[in-house]
Design an enzyme around this catalytic site. Structure first.
Site, PDB file in Angstrom:
ATOM      1  N   ALA C 244       5.202   6.590  -4.005  1.00  0.00           N
ATOM      2  CA  ALA C 244       3.940   6.897  -4.677  1.00  0.00           C
ATOM      3  C   ALA C 244       4.121   6.950  -6.201  1.00  0.00           C
ATOM      4  CB  ALA C 244       3.389   8.212  -4.150  1.00  0.00           C
ATOM      5  N   HIS C 245       3.020   7.157  -6.883  1.00  0.00           N
ATOM      6  CA  HIS C 245       3.042   7.118  -8.351  1.00  0.00           C
ATOM      7  C   HIS C 245       3.912   8.217  -8.961  1.00  0.00           C
ATOM      8  CE1 HIS C 245      -1.012   9.551  -8.607  1.00  0.00           C
ATOM      9  NE2 HIS C 245      -0.193  10.069  -7.755  1.00  0.00           N
TER      10      HIS C 245
END
Lengths: 353, 353, 353
Positions: C244-245
């Site tokens: 994920a980011h």
């Protein structure tokens, strides 16, 4: 939509008979829908007694039903009594929604290597590539954007979903179906840690898949390390299923969505794995083993049974007891305090846990 | 990079005021960055009091802050006091990083069926296919490699990620966003076991998605079996989210990465599902239910609450107690031994468990 | 198949010596296979004493073995004694199965933007797009259907799998490998709930990946929100891994299949995460931490260790004790009943739990 009268429909269903329907030629059907649909001219079905009331108030033009249940349904409802409701229902769904047939054309926007062989009546969509020496069978539909490397074999009657990719050497049997964005034959995950880094172990096995296999969208099946990853006949995989290198999957195995087999897992025939399961590497499941959804398996169960849980290796009855005790776990510290009280009163000095 | 002075920026933020900034026309901003970035001419933000010290030592040219927190920040820091820091911050991010606008061109390397309708100013990248009778709205960006079958509808303002695929009949509302390699409308996973094999149940429902939905990369949404799979307005799904056939998802539902809904799950409005969750088939979650990440749900919780765990069906406070007791489980056999000792001393003969 | 005599093979393996092989020039090898393969002219290997019997009955033409194990094997088996069996085996696999070399051609069926730079000897397959200002290094293979947006940088020696997609600004080091259908640089999952809906937080960070990284099929790595998502050197990810980011992954990190890192997770160097693991957002794992497959982590473990379980945060020895107690949990209600009996007999009135 092809409108078909009930008499014709009944004739399509082997071993069926009509009930409560004096003029079956006059009743026309053009689709299949659930019992309580706000619609008309539809065929429906009753799969269990639980739906009898719904059947009685249904506006279906006719209802597929078993002999056993038929007598529970109101006498004014046209019924088609069939030996196997789900199979009859499935047949009618297919009748009113026939699948796309291959058009036998190869898109001029695709690149098929001159040495590739494409079977008779096979359709190849746009922006497809087929590599050197690959063989695609007859009556296949290779949808848009599929990429097939060299030396791949795909049997007759395949339907390959949009943007799926097949790495070199993958071998697939007859009547294979796969939906979009799945990947076959990517390298297995094998590294040797030495000299301060993970050194790649070349993955030179293949993916070999049997007949009548269906795979969902966004699945991955990795090639074997030295020997092949193998999937038997009649297996059905849901979406986002991951099969690691050197797994050997038996026949008629079901794997539901987002479940994965780590490397070298062996599954017997007729194994069923629910969704979101993780099966650790090198485990073996015997024929007919069932793993309930959401389970994580770390040891091979020795016998055929239904297993549940997160490495707990519990059978389903054990798991039911486990669930009952969850509330007891939540209060376990209180029970432990009470054991200590009892010990105190009994003059026992327990060790410090 | 568009350099903009602080005076202009403040005017863009409704209800804002400047503090500690005598000459806002002289302060130029050209990007948005976190507080402690090693950079200059940037706008930053303080979202909670925990970051006040970081704000005081920040080299940001100006800081977005709430009225409440503004007084805690050193008097030499230019501040923009705003009613909602995250929204203001989001607006400024968008201002300095405007999204790509559609160029209105259809790549000559794409294949759009003559019966397909493409809305005004819509951009279609390279190697895209659009099937018969499909309709794509205005001002869309269909990125490279997207494959759209026949009878698909996509509303205005969509941004469709590279290599996504859409099976026939999929219906999508306005302002839809999806990132790469997602698959919509693949067949649901439905088979009937009979005659020694898994017989496919045709999947003839559609996928129907509302307005303002965003879907991540490598997701899958399956078509319904007989009726449709439905996703409401304003839903946001992360990467690798799997929605099985006949799920009905309400409005403004959040589903984080690698979570999946098995078949026929019903989610109310404003449900939030954390990452890596598995929701079993036919469950219903009422409006506002929250499922913590990593959970596996096997029964429908009856009320709106925060639930956690692996089929434990625990609310969050229960789960906190459960966690406290993990160490007690690890030693449970020792406690059981102590119960036996107590029984021995008390002259009780316990059954053999 | 290149047939090579044993004398030549031995000369390719540094620090090796031949045993039990009077005429190595007369023994020809053309492949590498497991010990008990039904084949001939193959090289095999023994990685532990457990396989000595299998080695003795193997029909391998020669066997790679360590000095230590060599003396346990029958005197009639030609052996190549090597300092590191797996590395030697890996080298031989590569020798007999050399990887595809780039052919230096750019397919006329691909669209490379005039401002893009393609390095010397790089091969670009069919239906590939390379966007404006993107730079691809030397000696790369960009397989069919890959889509690369603008401002992407990919280092020398990359092999990019079929139908992978790279969003704008992604930066990748040297010798990168990725298999099919993976997505890099899709937006991170960031929304602010306000005014009755989830408002998108623009994601303007990049994905930055180091050297010698390998990623499997159908993986996703999201771009950072404001700053970048970073992956170090030498990392190896299996299939369907989700990053994920704003994650920051150290060097030489292993992540097995279907595992995911939620947003802003920080992994030290040499972390190993097994398959099907979920790591919650903002957690930190120190160098060398190992998370066993199937685990779900909700808190950051403070020290380097092997952790297992579902938020239990148990070390492996604790987990072993936990497993032993599963059966006790199943019967916990019975034990609690016995505590109550004891209390009754002792005249203690326990509170109602």
């Amino acid at each position: 939509m092809k409108r078909t009268n009930l008499s014709t429909i009944q004739s399509l269903l082997e071993g069926s008979k009509l009930l409560n329907c004096p003029h079956p030629e006059a009743v026309e059907i053009d689709k299949v829908l659930p019992l309580s649909s706000d619609n008309k001219d539809y065929l429906s079905f009753v799969s269990s007694k639980a739906f009898v009331n719904e059947a009685n108030s249904s506006s279906a033009a006719a209802i597929l039903v078993s002999e056993e249940i038929s007598s529970s349904i109101a006498a004014n409802k046209p019924l088609i009594v069939v030996p196997h409701v789900e199979l009859a229902f499935s047949k009618m769904l297919l009748y009113f929604n026939p699948p796309k047939e291959p058009n036998g054309k190869i898109s001029p926007h695709s690149v098929v290597h001159p040495t590739a062989q494409i079977g008779e009546n096979t359709e190849i969509g746009h922006f497809v590539t087929v590599g050197a020496n690959s063989k695609i069978g007859k009556n296949c539909i290779i949808e848009d954007g599929v990429k097939i490397e060299n030396d791949v074999t795909i049997g007759d009657g395949a339907r390959i979903g949009m943007n799926c990719v097949f790495y070199h050497g993958t071998v697939i049997g007859e009547r294979f179906t796969v939906f979009g964005n799945s990947t076959f034959g990517g390298d297995g995950f094998g590294f040797v840690y030495a000299n301060g880094k993970h050194n790649k172990l070349p993955q030179v096995g293949k993916v070999v898949i049997g007949d009548d296999v269906e795979v969902g969208s966004n699945c991955t099946v990795d090639r074997g390390a030295i020997t092949d990853t193998k999937i038997g006949n009649g297996c059905k995989f849901d979406n986002m299923v991951h099969i690691a290198h050197n797994c050997v999957v038996g026949n008629h195995v079901i794997i539901a969505g987002q479940s994965g087999l780590a490397g070298s897992v062996t599954l017997g025939n007729n194994v069923i794995i629910g969704g979101a399961c993780a099966i650790s590497d090198h485990l073996t499941l015997v024929d007919g083993t069932i793993i309930a959804g959401g389970s994580s398996l770390r040891t091979s169960p020795k016998t055929k049974d239904v297993y549940v849980g997160w490495d707990l290796g519990l059978t389903f009855p054990e798991f039911q007891k486990y669930r009952v005790n969850i509330k007891n776990i939540v209060n376990l510290n209180k029970w432990i305090k009470r054991i200590k009280e009892l010990e105190k009163k009994a003059g026992i000095e327990g060790e410090d846990i």
